[in-house]
Enzyme design. Structure first.
Site, PDB file in Angstrom:
ATOM      1  N   TYR A  88       3.871  60.196  28.472  1.00  0.00           N
ATOM      2  CA  TYR A  88       2.960  61.135  27.804  1.00  0.00           C
ATOM      3  C   TYR A  88       1.516  60.661  27.659  1.00  0.00           C
ATOM      4  CZ  TYR A  88       4.650  58.214  23.916  1.00  0.00           C
ATOM      5  OH  TYR A  88       4.994  57.157  23.112  1.00  0.00           O
ATOM      6  N   ARG A 113      -2.148  51.969  19.513  1.00  0.00           N
ATOM      7  CA  ARG A 113      -0.811  51.453  19.791  1.00  0.00           C
ATOM      8  C   ARG A 113      -0.705  51.136  21.271  1.00  0.00           C
ATOM      9  NH1 ARG A 113       3.260  55.846  19.711  1.00  0.00           N
ATOM     10  NH2 ARG A 113       3.328  55.437  21.942  1.00  0.00           N
ATOM     11  N   HIS A 154       6.081  53.437  21.347  1.00  0.00           N
ATOM     12  CA  HIS A 154       6.331  53.655  19.910  1.00  0.00           C
ATOM     13  C   HIS A 154       7.336  52.621  19.394  1.00  0.00           C
ATOM     14  CE1 HIS A 154       7.446  55.432  16.104  1.00  0.00           C
ATOM     15  NE2 HIS A 154       8.695  55.586  16.518  1.00  0.00           N
TER      16      HIS A 154
END
Lengths: 325, 359
Positions: B270, B257, B261
């Protein structure tokens, strides 16, 4: 016309639809050769074969979710959840998908499924087998929730549920499965949905109940009749949506209302009925509405279950409060 | 002790990150340049669409949007392998498969733009809408597959979940049931290494997600999800197998990805930049473009023309989305049931009246 128990009437209804509609399939845990733990599917697999009456792996979310997938592809699954306390894994599928699919796809997909489950206590069953969870499903948009109170009502309502193009949760009071027999003509005639049934007419007080509690409620009505008190007894039958027209009409006539249910009181279906009557018929009321219900506690194990469930005495006590106010 | 059962997981790749073939023999479709070009064009279109959708969200013209940046080979490969009569059960990042099947880009925008009309899409009418509750659609795919099996139709159901979805009970339950019944289903895991902020290493101790098929008694295969040839090939194999009654397959497609998100997420909180940069080197468009160029099927002129066409097409779709306006207020109620109960009729009327007065 044969006299049958409620559980036999339920079997008859499923057999009728399996016979007449090739899209209907029955699925669930032990529903096949075993005929279901309550025997509701007895003989169906032998008669209609393993492809129409399927034993599933032991997974309730799967049973509900697969039923949604099958229903949206043109089948009419009638799924059985084995015990009332095992129904909760289906909640995600029912609320997020079964109740939403038609509306979120603007009618492109719909879910003609029935989720059958036993409901309520009073049969000395083990833990997690005796819950009354109709309010949970009543709160879910897009789902109809039914509770039959007699063999004939079970037969006609289950036929209606299977034929309805939308999801129906069909909660069967275990206490009534074999309580008594009634003549039921196996003629494939469905009862109307979204409607309640007046079981007994009376002028003095309206009693609204559903499922197994109607057994006590009718006994109370008969007892009070001896004292000259006329009870109008309404079988809610359709827990969601509620047929308020019939209830309001009755309350306008009697001016008094008691609601009797086995499920916990807090946010129970009785609260919705009481609130709507207060909204729409407050000035017809001669006394505060009374709810006679289970307590707001986990369903006790069977030594105390009858102390949890509203007894004839508790129901009478509740009605006297309404009558004497 | 003795070994009573042993298992292995196969990995498939035809095209490495540099666009070099890793196997000598290509699947039949891949020997046809037009087939490869068709898929490359769709991958490019999805990339342009995706970039535009993020831009629309950033400028307040779209709600939260889930980007598919970096996943293009996985979902275009799925779409290209499926037949129209198969049924698709996506999560929310498989636009390429949906476009291939006939869903219109403006319908995707309508959905993320807060409008149910987006899910009444132009693709196959039996395909499910996006499943937001994670892995719940695996059950729907199993159910659809059961319907196909019972009616003896040569069709298959395909669901897609992410790596996080493999931690859900619904995933295991449907895999297990599909195995027990030999259902014509293909369960795809689009493993993009991150479930929002949780890396795969925190999601599971498994070396592969494909091996989760073993406990269900079904075949599990891992594929380079950034290799369009490998994805389509493994999907064609799994779908043929399903339609011919040989049972379900779990396909783990390894991808990454590259985006956040969703547009509501900030992945820089993160994960480190180096990891993302490395993933960009391995992303799916570069390698197929390189391969097509190497075999003389593509050049910069064609690329420029294609991108201009994609941009034009996306603009047309964006206009359709913007022109759609607000759905009628009553439509909130109109599709609740085939037969609307009295109480909802009353609420519908009250809402409509409220809308007329204050809407």
């Amino acid at each position: 016309m044969a006299k049958v128990t409620m559980v036999e009437a339920i079997t008859l209804a499923m057999a009728y639809e399996l016979e007449h509609d090739p899209a209907v399939v029955v699925l669930g845990e032990d529903v096949g050769v075993n005929g279901g733990v309550f025997r509701a599917t007895a003989g169906l697999q032998q008669r209609f074969g393993k492809e129409r009456v399927m034993d599933t792996p032991l997974a309730e979310a799967l049973i509900a979710g697969m039923s949604i997938g099958m229903a949206a592809q043109g089948m009419k699954p009638v799924a059985e959840i084995q015990f009332s306390g095992f129904i909760y894994p289906t909640v995600d599928q029912m609320i997020n998908h079964a109740g939403r699919l038609r509306t979120r796809t603007r009618g492109r997909l719909h879910v003609p499924m029935v989720l059958r489950a036993p409901s309520g206590g009073g049969i000395h069953a083990p833990e997690h087998h005796s819950e009354s969870n109709e309010a949970l499903f009543a709160h879910m948009p897009g789902i109809r929730t039914l509770m039959p109170s007699s063999p004939a009502r079970a037969y006609g309502l289950l036929l209606a549920a299977i034929r309805d193009p939308d999801p129906v949760v069909f909660l069967e009071p275990t206490r009534l499965y074999r309580l008594n027999k009634q003549e039921v003509e196996d003629n494939g005639e469905a009862l109307p949905l979204d409607t309640c049934f007046v079981l007994r007419e009376g002028e003095d007080v309206t009693l609204v109940s559903w499922g197994a509690m109607l057994h006590e409620t009718l006994q109370v009505a008969a007892k009070l009749a001896e004292e000259g008190v006329g009870c109008e007894v309404i079988d809610l039958a359709s827990v969601s949506p509620i047929d308020f027209e019939t209830i309001l009409e009755s309350v306008k006539k009697t001016g008094r209302l008691a609601i009797i249910h086995e499920a916990p009181k807090n946010c129970g279906v009785g609260a919705e009925i009481a609130a709507t009557v207060a909204e729409k018929a407050l000035y017809s009321l001669k006394a505060p509405i009374e709810r006679v219900t289970g307590y707001d506690i986990p369903m006790p194990l069977f030594k105390l279950e009858h102390d949890y469930m509203p007894s004839v005495e508790r129901v009478i006590q509740g009605i006297r409060k309404v009558l004497e106010a | 002790m003795k070994t009573v059962a042993s298992f292995k997981i196969q990995y498939s790749q035809y095209l490495d990150a540099e666009g070099k073939l890793t196997q000598n023999k290509l699947p039949r479709f891949a020997e046809n340049r037009d087939e490869l070009l068709k898929m490359y064009r769709m991958m490019s279109f999805v990339r342009v669409f995706d970039t535009k959708a993020v831009a629309l969200q950033r400028t307040g013209q779209l709600g939260t949007y889930a980007s598919c940046l970096g996943h293009e080979a996985t979902h275009v490969g799925i779409g290209a392998a499926m037949q129209p009569e198969d049924a698709f059960f996506p999560m929310y990042r498989e636009y390429g498969a949906q476009f291939w099947r006939g869903v219109k880009p403006h319908e995707v925008l309508l959905f993320w733009g807060g409008d149910e009309r987006g899910s009444n899409f132009s693709g196959p009418q039996h395909d499910f809408a996006w499943a937001v509750p994670i892995a719940t659609q695996c059950h729907h795919a199993a159910g659809a597959a059961m319907a196909f099996k019972l009616r003896k139709e040569k069709r298959a159901a395909v669901s897609v979940i992410g790596d996080g979805g493999t931690s859900q009970g619904d995933f295991y339950e449907s895999l297990n049931a599909a195995g027990a019944w030999r259902l014509p289903a293909v369960f795809v895991v689009s493993n993009n290494m991150w479930a929002i902020s949780v890396p795969l290493s925190a999601q599971t101790a498994c070396e592969t997600l494909a091996q989760k098929a073993i406990a269900a008694g079904i075949e599990g295969v891992q594929v380079d999800g950034n290799d369009i040839i490998a994805v389509r090939d493994i999907m064609e194999y799994s779908l043929d197998k399903a339609r011919s009654g040989k049972g379900p397959t779990l396909v783990e497609a390894l991808t990454y990805r590259i985006s956040d998100h969703t547009t509501a997420d900030d992945a820089s909180r993160y994960r480190n930049k180096e990891e993302v940069e490395e993933a960009k080197r391995r992303e799916p468009l570069i390698r197929i473009r390189k391969y097509l160029t190497d075999i003389g099927a593509w050049d910069q002129k064609k690329e420029d023309k294609l991108l201009a066409e994609c941009a034009e097409q996306v603009d047309t779709e964006v206009k359709l989305y913007k022109d759609a306006g607000k759905p009628p207020l009553e439509s909130m109620f109109d599709h609740m049931f085939a037969n609307l109960p009295e109480g909802l009729i009353a609420q519908r009327e009250a809402a409509a009246e409220e809308g007329r007065q204050h809407g």
